[in-house]
Motif scaffolding. Structure first.
Motif, PDB file in Angstrom:
ATOM      1  N   ASP A  85       0.702  -1.306  -0.001  1.00 22.25           N
ATOM      2  CA  ASP A  85      -0.021   0.107   0.149  1.00 22.25           C
ATOM      3  C   ASP A  85       0.650   1.298  -0.136  1.00 22.25           C
ATOM      4  N   THR A  86       2.123   1.097  -0.579  1.00 21.24           N
ATOM      5  CA  THR A  86       2.792   2.439  -0.604  1.00 21.24           C
ATOM      6  C   THR A  86       2.278   3.458  -1.351  1.00 21.24           C
ATOM      7  N   ILE A  87       2.463   4.753  -1.128  1.00 23.66           N
ATOM      8  CA  ILE A  87       1.805   5.999  -1.793  1.00 23.66           C
ATOM      9  C   ILE A  87       2.712   6.605  -2.719  1.00 23.66           C
ATOM     10  N   ASP A  88       2.151   6.837  -3.733  1.00 19.47           N
ATOM     11  CA  ASP A  88       3.038   7.472  -4.755  1.00 19.47           C
ATOM     12  C   ASP A  88       2.725   9.150  -4.922  1.00 19.47           C
ATOM     13  N   LEU A  89       3.648   9.939  -5.237  1.00 20.28           N
ATOM     14  CA  LEU A  89       3.383  11.547  -5.017  1.00 20.28           C
ATOM     15  C   LEU A  89       2.503  11.881  -6.299  1.00 20.28           C
ATOM     16  N   PRO A  90       1.949  13.068  -6.617  1.00 22.24           N
ATOM     17  CA  PRO A  90       1.610  14.061  -5.621  1.00 22.24           C
ATOM     18  C   PRO A  90       0.706  13.332  -4.453  1.00 22.24           C
ATOM     19  N   VAL A  91       0.685  14.061  -3.064  1.00 22.16           N
ATOM     20  CA  VAL A  91      -0.283  13.505  -2.393  1.00 22.16           C
ATOM     21  C   VAL A  91      -1.103  14.840  -1.683  1.00 22.16           C
ATOM     22  N   PRO A  92      -2.451  14.900  -1.724  1.00 19.16           N
ATOM     23  CA  PRO A  92      -3.162  16.101  -1.434  1.00 19.16           C
ATOM     24  C   PRO A  92      -3.027  16.219  -0.001  1.00 19.16           C
ATOM     25  N   VAL A  93      -2.831  17.533   0.716  1.00 18.76           N
ATOM     26  CA  VAL A  93      -2.890  17.769   2.067  1.00 18.76           C
ATOM     27  C   VAL A  93      -4.223  18.573   2.369  1.00 18.76           C
ATOM     28  N   SER A  94      -5.015  18.081   3.482  1.00 23.14           N
ATOM     29  CA  SER A  94      -6.031  18.790   3.861  1.00 23.14           C
ATOM     30  C   SER A  94      -6.116  19.322   5.231  1.00 23.14           C
ATOM     31  N   ASP A  95      -6.670  20.558   5.612  1.00 24.07           N
ATOM     32  CA  ASP A  95      -6.564  21.279   6.640  1.00 24.07           C
ATOM     33  C   ASP A  95      -7.596  20.265   7.600  1.00 24.07           C
ATOM     34  N   LYS A  96      -7.882  20.798   8.979  1.00 26.65           N
ATOM     35  CA  LYS A  96      -8.706  20.017  10.126  1.00 26.65           C
ATOM     36  C   LYS A  96     -10.224  20.218   9.589  1.00 26.65           C
ATOM     37  N   ASN A  97     -10.470  21.144   8.430  1.00 28.16           N
ATOM     38  CA  ASN A  97     -11.933  21.106   7.906  1.00 28.16           C
ATOM     39  C   ASN A  97     -12.105  20.190   6.925  1.00 28.16           C
ATOM     40  N   GLY A  98     -10.938  19.361   6.256  1.00 31.06           N
ATOM     41  CA  GLY A  98     -11.208  18.712   4.915  1.00 31.06           C
ATOM     42  C   GLY A  98     -10.944  19.282   3.973  1.00 31.06           C
ATOM     43  N   ASN A  99     -10.507  20.569   3.877  1.00 32.08           N
ATOM     44  CA  ASN A  99     -10.230  21.482   2.743  1.00 32.08           C
ATOM     45  C   ASN A  99      -8.794  21.230   2.166  1.00 32.08           C
ATOM     46  N   VAL A 100      -8.668  20.795   0.975  1.00 31.17           N
ATOM     47  CA  VAL A 100      -7.181  20.765   0.201  1.00 31.17           C
ATOM     48  C   VAL A 100      -6.514  21.944   0.240  1.00 31.17           C
ATOM     49  N   VAL A 101      -5.598  22.315   1.112  1.00 30.51           N
ATOM     50  CA  VAL A 101      -4.825  23.544   1.123  1.00 30.51           C
ATOM     51  C   VAL A 101      -3.361  23.200   0.359  1.00 30.51           C
ATOM     52  N   ALA A 102      -2.973  22.007   0.251  1.00 26.49           N
ATOM     53  CA  ALA A 102      -1.586  22.076  -0.511  1.00 26.49           C
ATOM     54  C   ALA A 102      -1.558  20.403  -0.964  1.00 26.49           C
ATOM     55  N   ARG A 103      -0.399  20.624  -1.913  1.00 25.40           N
ATOM     56  CA  ARG A 103       0.121  18.852  -2.367  1.00 25.40           C
ATOM     57  C   ARG A 103       1.513  18.792  -2.049  1.00 25.40           C
ATOM     58  N   ILE A 104       1.753  17.542  -1.583  1.00 21.46           N
ATOM     59  CA  ILE A 104       3.171  17.312  -1.324  1.00 21.46           C
ATOM     60  C   ILE A 104       3.855  16.681  -2.838  1.00 21.46           C
ATOM     61  N   VAL A 105       4.501  17.319  -3.504  1.00 28.27           N
ATOM     62  CA  VAL A 105       5.101  17.061  -4.514  1.00 28.27           C
ATOM     63  C   VAL A 105       6.436  16.311  -4.775  1.00 28.27           C
ATOM     64  N   ASN A 106       7.032  16.357  -3.678  1.00 34.97           N
ATOM     65  CA  ASN A 106       8.404  15.646  -3.856  1.00 34.97           C
ATOM     66  C   ASN A 106       8.888  15.317  -2.275  1.00 34.97           C
ATOM     67  N   LEU A 107       9.559  14.112  -2.160  1.00 35.29           N
ATOM     68  CA  LEU A 107       9.911  13.459  -0.890  1.00 35.29           C
ATOM     69  C   LEU A 107      11.424  13.083  -1.080  1.00 35.29           C
ATOM     70  N   LYS A 108      12.584  13.762  -0.371  1.00 32.98           N
ATOM     71  CA  LYS A 108      13.647  13.621  -0.560  1.00 32.98           C
ATOM     72  C   LYS A 108      14.402  12.866   0.586  1.00 32.98           C
ATOM     73  N   TYR A 109      15.459  12.294   0.632  1.00 32.77           N
ATOM     74  CA  TYR A 109      16.133  11.706   1.972  1.00 32.77           C
ATOM     75  C   TYR A 109      17.777  11.976   1.824  1.00 32.77           C
ATOM     76  N   GLU A 110      18.289  12.428   2.693  1.00 36.87           N
ATOM     77  CA  GLU A 110      19.822  12.239   2.762  1.00 36.87           C
ATOM     78  C   GLU A 110      20.112  11.685   4.198  1.00 36.87           C
ATOM     79  N   PHE A 111      21.302  10.706   4.026  1.00 37.48           N
ATOM     80  CA  PHE A 111      21.936  10.348   5.335  1.00 37.48           C
ATOM     81  C   PHE A 111      23.156  11.240   5.525  1.00 37.48           C
ATOM     82  N   ILE A 112      23.074  11.718   6.922  1.00 42.37           N
ATOM     83  CA  ILE A 112      23.974  12.745   7.328  1.00 42.37           C
ATOM     84  C   ILE A 112      24.960  12.141   8.435  1.00 42.37           C
ATOM     85  N   ARG A 113      26.094  12.521   8.338  1.00 44.37           N
ATOM     86  CA  ARG A 113      27.269  12.553   9.193  1.00 44.37           C
ATOM     87  C   ARG A 113      27.838  13.484   9.378  1.00 44.37           C
ATOM     88  N   ASP A 114      28.053  14.036  10.881  1.00 41.49           N
ATOM     89  CA  ASP A 114      28.712  15.134  11.192  1.00 41.49           C
ATOM     90  C   ASP A 114      28.044  16.297  10.465  1.00 41.49           C
TER      91      ASP A 114
END
Length: 605
Positions: free
Chosen positions: A455-484
């Motif tokens: 059940d993994t989710i593909d982008l983009p993903v709608p973002v709703s506020d507490k009233n259920g209104n779509v206010v944004a969309r997540i368009v990208n997810l990035k990751y980095e491994f960080i040392r020091d």
């Protein structure tokens, strides 16, 4: 009106605690280190004028709070004019959170019931925070144990929970020759107080009415579920003293000490209590065993029906195996001493002709086939009636085992929002971690991993506020491994961090922004009898300052968050695994978990 009744009449302490806790749940909450109760006008019918104002209601509340010893630290008055020109007034009563630990702890049964019901995110968050305050209070209680008393049939001691010089609750701890029991007997008010404190400490307890009064009764599993260091130390010292006096065998002593260190290994699903084990096979592979072993046909049938009703299929999600163990079980209903004496008079010896076990507060005599007739005849000769004073069960044991596919199916239920399934999977993981360590947890995750990828989710993903209104969309997810502080291709252990960046685009303005969560391994030191043990857990801390970022973080974690400082936990990182773009990175980072100091010592040996 309850408020006025509390001012005029004398409630017991728990009645007041429940009233205050319920009021804060309805019109207040915990914010940071403070608890706030909002007090408005007395309720009135439309068009009705009351001679009583906010001042009168606030005065009634102050009288009630002072009467029971909980006056607020501060009071704020607010006045606001609404769009119709009507002036509204409120009073805010504010306490330091730790001051309300006791009433919250005395209301722990109410709070834990509401937590299990999951009545909505707002109530759930309030309840969770109030239970944290209750647990902090309960954990701060000191525990005292009386001297060992071996004069009666059962060896016993008394354990007291104390705050300063005042005893808050107490229970008597017994050893009956086979198992532990902790029993409180007294008034209903005191029994409710004992049960609430046990629940505040994460245990399970219920009060029952007996002819001599109200009781709270715990058995070995229930005793070891209470993870209060003072309580566990008192129980452990009781067992060690019995062992030193040769009143507990070496084998039973070692098992009890293991239970105290690790806690209960039972979990519940569909009303069936399973035991959880982890073991290595002869071929060096490892397996997780989730099993229930009843000896009654009716218990087996009830378990099978319950599992089937939850959608699990026999042969695929669970198996049922029958084994003839060559012995009978005779369950004694309340006449244990009389039954034992009857067997001894017939020269039937414990250990040779029969054994006695305690199961969930009942005594069971186990008899091999060759001695069954003599035992039953002895009980009847003593005046015990079959079917009423004792019941006989067959010589079969049923093994109902949840398969790997069964664990996966229950996990699918959890991902679909099934709260019982969520709790079951969480508790299985908790047992494996406490009893067997991180390798057992990783084995469970390996079993569940195929389901996680379904059940993994593909982008983009709608973002709703507490009233259920779509206010944004997540368009990208990035990751980095960080040392020091610097990005690296891969890393592991304490200094390795995982930075997850969620880029989103607002619907109204089309502007781009981002939410960044940097995950790291936080050290936790626990004081044990063997010394200081260091553990590590995953967390991320970030500051969320506007409503859209709050909504984005809620979409990522699947839970309610509030503005300000937000601390994310392993449960939130698990929720982020639903997103295909970062799932593999999270798994890779988790494989680099630092070893606890205990595991390092074991590896060196």
């Amino acid at each position: 009106m309850p408020l006025i009744d509390g001012v005029i009449n004398r409630w017991d302490e728990r009645e007041f605690a429940l009233f205050l806790t319920s009021a804060i749940l309805g019109d207040g909450g915990k914010y940071g280190n403070y608890v706030v109760l909002t007090v408005g006008h007395f309720q009135r019918r439309r068009g009705e004028e009351l001679p009583l104002t906010l001042t009168h209601k606030a005065a009634a509340w102050l009288t009630l709070l002072a009467k029971y010893g909980y006056p607020p630290d501060r009071i704020y008055l607010t006045r606001q004019r609404d769009e119709k020109g009507v002036v509204r007034e409120w009073a805010y009563f504010v306490w330091r959170a730790d001051r309300l630990g006791r009433p919250f702890a005395l209301s722990a049964d109410l709070l834990t019931s509401l937590q299990e019901l999951r009545l909505g995110d707002n109530i759930y968050i309030k309840v969770k925070k109030m239970l944290e305050v209750a647990k902090e209070y309960a954990n701060a209680l000191e525990v005292e144990r009386d001297q060992l008393d071996t004069r009666g049939i059962w060896s016993k001691t008394k354990i007291r929970f104390k705050m300063g010089n005042k005893t808050v609750a107490h229970m008597s701890l017994y050893w009956d020759g086979e198992s532990l029991k902790a029993i409180f007997l007294g008034s209903r008010e005191n029994a409710e107080r004992v049960a609430s404190i046990i629940k505040a400490l994460g245990g399970k307890a219920e009060i029952k009415q007996r002819s001599a009064g109200w009781t709270v009764e715990l058995y070995t599993d229930g005793i070891t579920t209470i993870r209060h260091s003072g309580w566990l130390n008192a129980v452990r010292s009781f067992i060690e003293e019995l062992h030193n006096k040769r009143l507990i065998s070496d084998e039973r002593y070692e098992q009890l000490i293991k239970d105290i260190i690790a806690g209960s290994n039972t979990v519940e699903f569909a009303g069936v209590k399973f035991s959880v084990y982890y073991r290595k096979r002869e071929d060096k592979s490892d397996e997780i065993i989730v099993v229930y072993q009843p000896m009654k046909d009716t218990a087996k049938d009830a378990a099978v029906n319950s599992l089937s009703a939850r959608g699990l299929r026999e042969g695929e999600h669970y198996t049922v195996v029958t084994k003839d163990i060559g012995q009978y079980e005779i369950r004694i209903n309340g006449e244990y001493i009389k039954a034992l004496e009857a067997l001894r008079q017939r020269d039937l010896r414990e250990g040779e002709h029969f054994t006695v076990k305690e199961k969930s507060g009942e005594y069971v005599i186990r008899v091999k086939r060759g001695h069954r007739g003599a035992v039953v005849e002895a009980l009847k000769a003593a005046g015990l009636r079959e079917g009423k004073d004792f019941t006989e069960e067959g010589s079969k044991v049923y093994t109902i085992r949840i398969t790997s596919k069964g664990l996966q199916e229950i996990y699918r239920m959890a991902l679909r929002g099934d709260k019982e399934a969520e709790r079951f999977i969480r508790e299985v993981e908790d047992v494996l971690k406490r009893w067997y360590g991180q390798n057992a947890v990783e084995r469970l995750r390996d079993i569940l991993r195929p389901v996680r990828g379904e059940d993994t989710i593909d982008l983009p993903v709608p973002v709703s506020d507490k009233n259920g209104n779509v206010v944004a969309r997540i368009v990208n997810l990035k990751y980095e491994f960080i040392r020091d502080g610097n990005p690296v291709d891969h890393c592991q252990n304490v200094g390795c961090r995982l930075r997850i960046t969620a880029e989103y685009e607002t619907v109204a303005e089309g502007e781009r922004d981002q939410v960044v969560a940097e995950w790291y391994w936080k050290e936790k030191r626990l004081k044990t009898k063997q010394g200081i043990v260091t553990h590590y857990y995953e967390t991320a801390v970030l500051s969320v300052k506007d409503d859209i970022k709050v909504a984005v973080l809620k979409t990522l974690t699947g839970r309610e968050v509030e503005k300000g400082r937000v601390e994310l936990t392993a449960r939130d990182l698990e929720a982020m695994r639903r997103f295909k773009a970062i799932k593999d990175a999270i798994d890779q980072w988790r494989k680099g978990r630092p070893m606890s100091s205990q595991a390092q010592d074991s590896e060196r040996k």
